[in-house]
Design a protein around this motif. Structure first.
Motif, short mmCIF file in Angstrom:
data_model
loop_
_atom_site.label_atom_id
_atom_site.label_comp_id
_atom_site.label_asym_id
_atom_site.label_seq_id
_atom_site.Cartn_x
_atom_site.Cartn_y
_atom_site.Cartn_z
N ILE A 113 -17.10 109.97 72.69
CA ILE A 113 -16.48 109.74 71.39
C ILE A 113 -17.15 108.52 70.79
N ILE B 248 -17.42 106.42 67.15
CA ILE B 248 -16.96 106.21 65.78
C ILE B 248 -17.40 104.82 65.37
N GLU C 296 -14.93 102.68 60.88
CA GLU C 296 -13.85 103.41 60.21
C GLU C 296 -12.48 102.85 60.58
N LEU D 198 -9.16 103.86 62.07
CA LEU D 198 -8.77 104.98 62.92
C LEU D 198 -7.38 105.47 62.55
N SER D 199 -7.26 106.78 62.41
CA SER D 199 -5.98 107.39 62.09
C SER D 199 -5.15 107.59 63.35
N GLU E 249 -6.61 110.35 65.47
CA GLU E 249 -7.80 109.94 66.23
C GLU E 249 -7.40 109.12 67.45
N ASP F 59 -6.16 111.49 70.09
CA ASP F 59 -7.27 112.22 70.72
C ASP F 59 -8.00 111.33 71.73
N ILE F 60 -8.22 110.07 71.36
CA ILE F 60 -8.90 109.14 72.26
C ILE F 60 -8.08 108.92 73.52
N LEU G 126 -16.27 102.48 69.72
CA LEU G 126 -15.46 102.26 68.51
C LEU G 126 -16.03 101.08 67.73
N CYS H 121 -14.68 99.40 64.25
CA CYS H 121 -13.55 100.16 63.70
C CYS H 121 -12.32 99.27 63.51
N ASP I 236 -2.04 100.26 68.42
CA ASP I 236 -2.96 101.34 68.79
C ASP I 236 -4.01 100.85 69.79
#
Length: 311
Positions: A6, A8, A11, A13-14, A17, A20-21, A35, A38, A44
């Motif tokens: 993964i 990213i 960004e 992160l939603s 997301e 999912d991580i 990440l 991010c 989170d």
């Protein structure tokens, strides 16, 4: 199914997301998590750290560019790494750790059984941080330590700290890659590093780009490369006040050493192959007087020892 990755970058992160991580970490379905730069909440970040603690598959964790942005997150990461056993590479470049943050993280790093690569570039470290890092470079004969260390762009480290690191590297049996680019080292520290390189049996890459060196340093490094056998294969000297001619001389000598080692390795492998062919051809014949087969076996063992010494 083989673990995936993964990645990213830059960004926010939603929630989906993050889920999912965390699921991927717990299910051991990823080997690389990046990440870089991010944005995510402290809550989170804590969820990801709990997933990290449970993961058995993750080998590379990239939290570069400000992900570990406060001491609270440092503590969460440290707790996760105390439980995790799989991470081999940890990248925290551009995190405002400071020496205080590294002190929190260090106990987990020092006992981690798999960690071999660590990036602490641009982490606002000072001499106290260097003392902690030296503990991750155990002397010859101790437990396994770091093989790759990045300390780029940490201007708070003084000559005293760099001197301590140079001593640790000289006595470390593990370090292969050392990145010190964009630090104010100067010729004095470069001379100490030259001694470290000459003493190390493993250091293959040394990055000194933009570290305030002059021809004085280059001449010392040239003498080291020319007259003393080392494991060094790459020496980066760009963006220093060093003449192109000196840089080219050093580069040419390092290239020659690498070519000579490759040739020697091929010759050793060829001798080993021939010794085994001889042994195979003798196996169906009666033993020779005077220990002929023993002599062939000794050649085979010597070939194997030579081969293993070069890999």
């Amino acid at each position: 199914m083989l673990p995936g990755s993964i990645q990213i970058s830059g960004e926010t992160l939603s929630g989906a997301e993050i889920r999912d991580i965390c699921d991927s970490l717990r299910e051991n379905s990823i080997k690389l998590l990046s990440l870089r730069g991010c944005r995510l909440s402290d809550r989170d970040f804590g969820r990801i750290c709990r997933g990290l603690a449970q993961s058995h598959s993750l080998a590379q964790l990239n939290l570069n560019l400000g992900i570990v942005s406060n001491l609270g997150r440092v503590k969460q990461l440290a707790e996760a790494l105390k439980t995790n056993r799989s991470v081999q590479s940890l990248f925290l470049h551009g995190s405002p750790l400071t020496d205080a943050g590294l002190a929190i993280l260090n106990p987990a790093l020092s006992v981690h059984p798999s960690l071999v690569a660590l990036d602490l570039g641009d982490c606002m470290l000072g001499d106290e941080g260097i003392s902690l890092i030296c503990g991750l470079l155990p002397p010859d004969g101790a437990k396994s330590g770091l093989k790759e260390l990045t300390l780029s762009a940490n201007p708070g480290i003084t000559a005293k700290g760099w001197g301590r690191l140079a001593i640790a590297v000289a006595h470390s049996s593990q370090v292969r890659v050392l990145n010190l680019d964009y630090n104010s080292l100067g010729d004095q520290i470069a001379g100490m590093l030259a001694v470290s390189v000459a003493s190390s049996r493993t250091l293959e890459v040394l990055d000194l780009e933009g570290t305030g060196l002059t021809n004085q340093s280059a001449l010392i490094l040239l003498d080291m490369v020319e007259n003393y056998p080392t494991a060094l294969r790459t020496l980066i000297l760009a963006e220093n006040n060093i003449s192109p001619e000196l840089q080219q001389q050093i580069s040419d000598l390092l290239s020659e050493g690498e070519e000579e080692e490759e040739t020697e390795n091929r010759e050793v492998m060829a001798r080993e192959k021939n010794s085994w062919i001889c042994q195979s051809s003798k196996a169906s014949e009666p033993p020779l007087r005077g220990g002929g087969e023993k002599g062939e076996w000794e050649v085979g063992k010597i070939g194997k020892r030579l081969c293993s010494a070069h890999f």
